[in-house]
Scaffold this motif. Structure first.
Motif, PDB file in Angstrom:
ATOM      1  N   ARG A 202     -32.661 -51.729 -31.882  1.00  0.00           N
ATOM      2  CA  ARG A 202     -31.809 -51.785 -30.933  1.00  0.00           C
ATOM      3  C   ARG A 202     -30.373 -51.880 -31.382  1.00  0.00           C
ATOM      4  O   ARG A 202     -29.536 -52.420 -30.469  1.00  0.00           O
ATOM      5  N   THR A 203     -30.237 -51.983 -32.549  1.00  0.00           N
ATOM      6  CA  THR A 203     -28.778 -52.455 -33.122  1.00  0.00           C
ATOM      7  C   THR A 203     -28.576 -51.498 -34.418  1.00  0.00           C
ATOM      8  O   THR A 203     -29.619 -51.014 -35.089  1.00  0.00           O
ATOM      9  N   ARG A 204     -27.362 -51.558 -34.809  1.00  0.00           N
ATOM     10  CA  ARG A 204     -27.094 -50.906 -36.115  1.00  0.00           C
ATOM     11  C   ARG A 204     -26.265 -51.708 -36.996  1.00  0.00           C
ATOM     12  O   ARG A 204     -25.522 -51.581 -38.050  1.00  0.00           O
ATOM     13  N   ASP A 205     -26.238 -53.053 -36.402  1.00  0.00           N
ATOM     14  CA  ASP A 205     -25.736 -54.172 -37.140  1.00  0.00           C
ATOM     15  C   ASP A 205     -26.310 -54.218 -38.533  1.00  0.00           C
ATOM     16  O   ASP A 205     -27.413 -54.731 -38.640  1.00  0.00           O
ATOM     17  N   PRO A 206     -25.471 -54.267 -39.678  1.00  0.00           N
ATOM     18  CA  PRO A 206     -26.164 -54.230 -41.062  1.00  0.00           C
ATOM     19  C   PRO A 206     -26.795 -55.659 -41.237  1.00  0.00           C
ATOM     20  O   PRO A 206     -27.999 -55.666 -41.907  1.00  0.00           O
ATOM     21  N   TYR A 207     -26.222 -56.523 -40.757  1.00  0.00           N
ATOM     22  CA  TYR A 207     -26.632 -58.001 -40.920  1.00  0.00           C
ATOM     23  C   TYR A 207     -28.230 -58.163 -40.393  1.00  0.00           C
ATOM     24  O   TYR A 207     -29.256 -58.526 -40.779  1.00  0.00           O
ATOM     25  N   ARG A 208     -28.300 -57.512 -39.014  1.00  0.00           N
ATOM     26  CA  ARG A 208     -29.688 -57.541 -38.448  1.00  0.00           C
ATOM     27  C   ARG A 208     -30.777 -56.751 -38.983  1.00  0.00           C
ATOM     28  O   ARG A 208     -31.928 -57.001 -39.159  1.00  0.00           O
ATOM     29  N   ILE A 209     -30.245 -55.439 -39.374  1.00  0.00           N
ATOM     30  CA  ILE A 209     -31.139 -54.527 -39.954  1.00  0.00           C
ATOM     31  C   ILE A 209     -31.538 -55.278 -41.365  1.00  0.00           C
ATOM     32  O   ILE A 209     -32.858 -55.063 -41.761  1.00  0.00           O
ATOM     33  N   TRP A 210     -30.667 -56.007 -42.357  1.00  0.00           N
ATOM     34  CA  TRP A 210     -31.043 -56.646 -43.245  1.00  0.00           C
ATOM     35  C   TRP A 210     -32.046 -57.554 -43.064  1.00  0.00           C
ATOM     36  O   TRP A 210     -32.950 -57.769 -43.889  1.00  0.00           O
TER      37      TRP A 210
ATOM     38  N   ALA B 116     -29.143 -49.187 -46.277  1.00  0.00           N
ATOM     39  CA  ALA B 116     -28.112 -48.225 -46.294  1.00  0.00           C
ATOM     40  C   ALA B 116     -28.160 -46.935 -45.467  1.00  0.00           C
ATOM     41  O   ALA B 116     -27.362 -46.439 -44.600  1.00  0.00           O
ATOM     42  N   SER B 117     -29.491 -46.529 -45.362  1.00  0.00           N
ATOM     43  CA  SER B 117     -29.709 -45.499 -44.263  1.00  0.00           C
ATOM     44  C   SER B 117     -29.685 -45.640 -42.907  1.00  0.00           C
ATOM     45  O   SER B 117     -29.263 -44.755 -42.295  1.00  0.00           O
ATOM     46  N   ILE B 118     -30.410 -46.833 -42.631  1.00  0.00           N
ATOM     47  CA  ILE B 118     -30.530 -47.157 -41.184  1.00  0.00           C
ATOM     48  C   ILE B 118     -29.193 -47.508 -40.643  1.00  0.00           C
ATOM     49  O   ILE B 118     -28.687 -47.093 -39.489  1.00  0.00           O
ATOM     50  N   ALA B 119     -28.574 -48.547 -41.257  1.00  0.00           N
ATOM     51  CA  ALA B 119     -27.357 -49.213 -40.802  1.00  0.00           C
ATOM     52  C   ALA B 119     -25.860 -48.358 -41.240  1.00  0.00           C
ATOM     53  O   ALA B 119     -25.015 -48.440 -40.344  1.00  0.00           O
ATOM     54  N   GLN B 120     -26.135 -47.583 -42.098  1.00  0.00           N
ATOM     55  CA  GLN B 120     -24.717 -46.904 -42.661  1.00  0.00           C
ATOM     56  C   GLN B 120     -24.690 -45.762 -42.909  1.00  0.00           C
ATOM     57  O   GLN B 120     -24.108 -44.789 -43.440  1.00  0.00           O
ATOM     58  N   ASN B 121     -26.171 -44.956 -42.398  1.00  0.00           N
ATOM     59  CA  ASN B 121     -26.060 -43.671 -42.661  1.00  0.00           C
ATOM     60  C   ASN B 121     -26.018 -42.788 -43.990  1.00  0.00           C
ATOM     61  O   ASN B 121     -25.735 -41.608 -44.072  1.00  0.00           O
ATOM     62  N   GLU B 122     -26.482 -43.599 -44.966  1.00  0.00           N
ATOM     63  CA  GLU B 122     -26.349 -43.012 -46.346  1.00  0.00           C
ATOM     64  C   GLU B 122     -27.605 -42.182 -46.612  1.00  0.00           C
ATOM     65  O   GLU B 122     -28.785 -42.595 -46.188  1.00  0.00           O
TER      66      GLU B 122
END
Length: 376
Positions: free
Chosen positions: A36-44, A136-142
């Motif tokens: 429910r988020t794209r926040d890199p911190y939370r994904i991390w 990188a793939s989930i939060a930053q679309n790499e």
DNA sequence: AAGTCGGGGAC
DNA sequence: GTCCCAGACTT
């Protein structure tokens, strides 16, 4: 001449099934907190917790952790004991230390900016190939593929790979094939996070371990070699792990007045920074009571006069098992503990014990103690 | 390449 | 009991 439906593709061209994989994922994906988020911190944070740990186990830890430490700055500034308390019971406690070490590096050395690429994430402690690609793939679309246990299983079955998936060479081959698949499939390249999560979700829900995957529900079934050849039970191939040793341990719940003695384990060792009761392994031929006397003398300098058996706890670690024999020990009021095996020894009232981070096995001994106290 | 590092769920 | 889990790190 009749042509098979997929005659227009080469054997290595799996773009059509990739498209159906994405469609399957978007229809069946579980509603998980970190989705429910794209926040890199939370994904991390989610990816670190999910290392070797099931989704259902992680969910409550994830939500409590982010309520307590909602951003990078809060994590970097958190006291170690508070951090470990948030991690208590989750296991692999070094993950928590690495997570905070990385947060401090970002806050202090990188101006508070998280890495922008998988290669950048990979430099941080606790982040390996899988986690760097996942964030990188989930939060930053790499467009980089992830290779975890689920992906290895799905890939080995779909492509009929018989090499041991534990070997780095096999993993690299699978990673290379997935990168090519991603690069050659516009829908996957445009949504690498979905592609990666789709493969993992498929491994978790459909292409499950063991001899009965749910092939009838699988979007990759039309092109799966293992399913076609009825070899899903044999794949993936993985070397058997050797049997783990089994130890017996004696520990003492040492009371002095209304306090109980606990010791803090050295930071760099197993269960580092967590608190437990003094004790140690039984030597060959030794009774639990004899081991208790020897260990308490060695570890804290206590001559045990009387020890009352409290109960037995069995616990499995990753590379050994233990049977823990717990005793109640009364120490004289003049006794002063001098720890030889721990960083620190502390006398704590029973009410304050739950404030300290402890390993799961110690928590179970504590439960024995409470049950025993209620019975009196 | 093998060992270390948790804990729990499924079978 | 065994295997596995959105693995990383050290030697």
């Amino acid at each position: 001449m009749p042509t098979p439906a997929h005659s227009s593709r080469s054997p290595t061209d799996h773009r059509p099934q990739t498209t159906s994989l994405l469609a399957w994922y978007r229809a069946h994906r579980r509603d998980l907190p970190w989705r429910r988020t794209r926040d890199p911190y939370r994904i991390w944070v989610s990816e670190i917790m999910l290392q070797q740990t099931r989704v259902d186990t992680v969910i409550p830890y994830y939500e409590r952790f982010l309520r307590a430490l909602p951003d990078l700055q809060a994590l970097a500034a958190a006291p170690e004991q508070a951090l470990l308390k948030l991690w208590e019971g989750l296991g692999y406690y070094r993950r928590a230390r690495h997570l905070q070490a990385a947060a401090k590096r970002i806050v202090h050395d990188l101006d508070g900016c998280v890495p922008a690429t998988a290669a950048g994430w990979r430099e941080l402690p606790g982040i390996g190939d899988y986690t760097a690609a996942a964030i990188a793939s989930i939060a930053q679309n790499e467009p980089v593929p992830v290779v975890d246990g689920n992906v290895l299983r799905v890939a080995a079955r779909v492509w009929g790979l018989t090499d041991d998936i534990a070997l780095p060479r096999t993993r690299e081959q699978i990673r290379t094939r997935l990168q090519a698949l991603m690069d050659n499939t516009p829908a996957a390249h445009a949504a690498p996070g979905d592609f990666n999560q789709a493969l993992m979700e498929l491994g978790a829900l459909v292409c499950i371990p063991g001899d009965s995957p749910r092939c009838a529900e699988c979007p990759l079934q039309p092109d799966c070699i293992a399913c076609r050849d009825d070899r899903t039970a044999e794949l993936p191939v993985k070397a058997r792990r050797r049997a783990v040793p089994h130890y017996h341990v004696a520990v003492g719940i040492v009371r002095r007045g209304n306090s109980i003695l606990v010791q803090k384990r050295p930071a760099a060792k197993m269960l580092g920074g967590l608190w437990e009761f003094p004790g140690g392994k039984l030597q060959s031929g030794e009774t639990p009571a004899a081991a208790l006397r020897r260990e308490l003398c060695e570890e804290i300098g206590l001559e045990v006069i009387d020890a009352e058996p409290l109960g037995i706890v069995a616990h499995a670690y990753s590379h050994f098992r233990v049977t823990i024999h717990a005793f109640l020990v009364i120490a004289p009021s003049r006794f002063r503990a001098r720890p030889t095996a721990a960083d620190e020894a502390r006398w704590v009232t029973p009410a304050a014990l739950p404030l300290l981070p402890m390993p799961a096995a110690t928590l179970r001994i504590l439960a024995l103690l409470e049950k025993n106290a209620l019975a009196r």
